[in-house]
Design an enzyme around this catalytic site. Structure first.
Site, short mmCIF file in Angstrom:
data_model
loop_
_atom_site.label_atom_id
_atom_site.label_comp_id
_atom_site.label_asym_id
_atom_site.label_seq_id
_atom_site.Cartn_x
_atom_site.Cartn_y
_atom_site.Cartn_z
N GLN A 67 -2.34 -8.88 -6.54
CA GLN A 67 -1.38 -7.77 -6.40
C GLN A 67 -0.27 -8.07 -5.40
O GLN A 67 0.75 -7.37 -5.37
CB GLN A 67 -2.11 -6.51 -5.91
CG GLN A 67 -3.10 -5.97 -6.90
CD GLN A 67 -4.15 -5.10 -6.22
OE1 GLN A 67 -4.04 -3.89 -6.21
NE2 GLN A 67 -5.17 -5.72 -5.64
N GLY A 112 -5.78 -0.89 -1.17
CA GLY A 112 -5.53 0.46 -0.65
C GLY A 112 -6.68 0.80 0.27
O GLY A 112 -7.73 1.26 -0.16
N ASP A 120 0.81 -1.23 0.00
CA ASP A 120 0.00 0.00 0.00
C ASP A 120 0.84 1.28 0.00
O ASP A 120 0.33 2.36 -0.27
CB ASP A 120 -0.92 0.03 1.23
CG ASP A 120 -1.95 -1.09 1.20
OD1 ASP A 120 -2.13 -1.69 0.13
OD2 ASP A 120 -2.55 -1.36 2.25
O1 F6P Z 1 -2.17 -4.23 4.19
C1 F6P Z 1 -2.11 -4.43 2.85
C2 F6P Z 1 -3.37 -4.91 2.27
O2 F6P Z 1 -2.97 -5.26 1.01
C3 F6P Z 1 -4.57 -3.93 2.22
O3 F6P Z 1 -4.57 -3.05 1.14
C4 F6P Z 1 -5.75 -4.86 2.16
O4 F6P Z 1 -6.94 -4.25 2.62
C5 F6P Z 1 -5.32 -5.95 3.05
O5 F6P Z 1 -3.91 -6.04 2.92
C6 F6P Z 1 -6.00 -7.28 2.79
O6 F6P Z 1 -5.26 -8.29 3.37
P1 F6P Z 1 -5.81 -9.69 3.91
O7 F6P Z 1 -6.77 -10.20 2.88
O8 F6P Z 1 -4.58 -10.52 4.03
O9 F6P Z 1 -6.46 -9.44 5.22
#
Ligand code: F6P
Length: 341
Positions: free
Chosen positions: A273, A170, A127
């Site tokens: 991503q 993000g 991010d």
């Molecule tokens: O912290 C980075 C990030 O990519 C955020 O943009 C996103 O909301 C989150 O991780 C999602 O991560 P997870 O699915 O692992 O909880």
């Protein structure tokens, strides 16, 4: 000297490159021993370790993910968590810890340092929203993945005269959306920092159709419409109090169809991503962070985070990394706005 290493929070391309650099320099230059803690703060909390040395870290440079595993464990939410961590570090003979992570992992590192644990931090997040570093590794890779997707979406959008919406990660900061949208020639870019006007978005869509091109909209998962709320997947919170996002892209597609009468579809890039091999930029940045982090340990400069300032890697107070989020400057957004519509 025995050094522990852990990776916490959402994974990120380049984590393995940091681990490799820490171990390679630590062994070659300082003769240190290493131990890996598994799954973020869960490792030192529960005493979960894996061996780390030059042989176990060979071939890691291009490999995505993290060989140490990751989790969003918050030891401050667990009864006696800090004492357990201190006891496990002592039991493993660990003199210093390198924590590689984002706002949550480094927030824990900051508190542990104030409680007497020798910690150095390495900033990680796709991010790019950590304060006091120009860039975090993983961001460049995520942007390049999003740009490739946008390039592909342009051709199918044009074939079908449709609006295509790309939802990128993000949560609170629109760095990925802004960079990917600028590089991918988006019709408009919507970021969490600036609540958007749906009327304006529809006007950009109509304007793009007039030029016989199909609109591409890049939207960050945390973007919110003016007079609206953030869209979440469900109400569950992780141990750092975050909700699961996603859904704003689909909401926008339906709203555009309803208001313009033109077809719209959404692609959610999600964890694509974060996966796979890091770009060359991220491999170099991650490697330099790792080299400087182990040197900080060698200097006994704890409570610090390595950070990129311009082209230099410098040390900053760990606490400054998380004291506020690094969000997109409205002036930078205004530069991109010239291309909207
Ligand atoms: O912290 C980075 C990030 O990519 C955020 O943009 C996103 O909301 C989150 O991780 C999602 O991560 P997870 O699915 O692992 O909880």
């Amino acid at each position: 000297m025995r050094v522990g290493v852990l990776t916490g929070g959402g994974d990120c391309p380049g984590l393995n490159a940091v681990i490799r650099a820490i171990v390679r320099k630590g062994v070659k230059e300082y003769g240190y021993e290493f131990i890996g803690f598994k799954d973020g703060w869960k490792g030192p909390l529960e005493g979960l370790t894996i061996p780390l040395d030059v042989s176990t870290t060979r071939g890691l440079l291009p490999r995505g993910g993290t060989i140490l595993g990751s989790s969003r464990t918050n030891p401050f939410k667990i009864e006696g968590g800090v004492e357990k961590i201190k006891a496990n570090l002592a039991a493993q003979g660990v003199d210093a810890l390198i924590a590689i992570g984002g706002e949550d992992t480094l927030g824990v590192a900051t508190k542990l340092h104030s409680l007497g644990v020798n910690v150095v931090g390495v900033p990680k997040t796709i991010d790019n929203d950590l304060n006091n570093t120009d860039y975090t590794f993983g961001f460049d890779t995520a942007v390049n993945i999003a740009v490739e997707a946008i390039d592909r979406l342009h051709t199918t959008a044009e074939s079908h005269h449709r609006t295509l919406i790309v939802e990128v990660m993000g949560r609170h900061a629109g760095w990925i959306a802004l960079h990917a949208g600028l590089a991918g020639g988006a019709t408009c870019i919507l970021i969490p920092e600036l609540p958007f006007s749906i009327e304006k978005v529809c006007a950009y869509v109509e304007a793009r159709y007039q030029t016989n091109y199909a609109p591409i909209i890049v939207i960050a998962e945390g973007a919110v419409p003016q007079d609206g709320d953030m869209i979440t997947k469900d109400a569950t919170l992780d141990s750092f109090g975050h909700v699961k996002l996603s859904g704003i892209g689909e909401w926008l597609a339906q709203e555009i169809e309803r208001r313009t009468g033109k077809e719209a579809r959404t692609s959610v890039l999600g964890h694509i991503q974060r996966g796979g091999t890091p770009t060359a930029f991220d491999r170099v940045l991650a490697t330099r962070f790792g080299l400087h982090a182990i040197t900080a340990v060698h200097d006994g400069d704890f409570g610090k985070m390595v950070a990129l300032h311009g082209t230099q890697i410098e040390r900053v107070l760990l606490s400054t990394a998380t004291e506020k989020l690094k969000v997109v400057d409205p002036a930078l957004y205004a530069e991109a706005e010239i291309f909207f519509g």
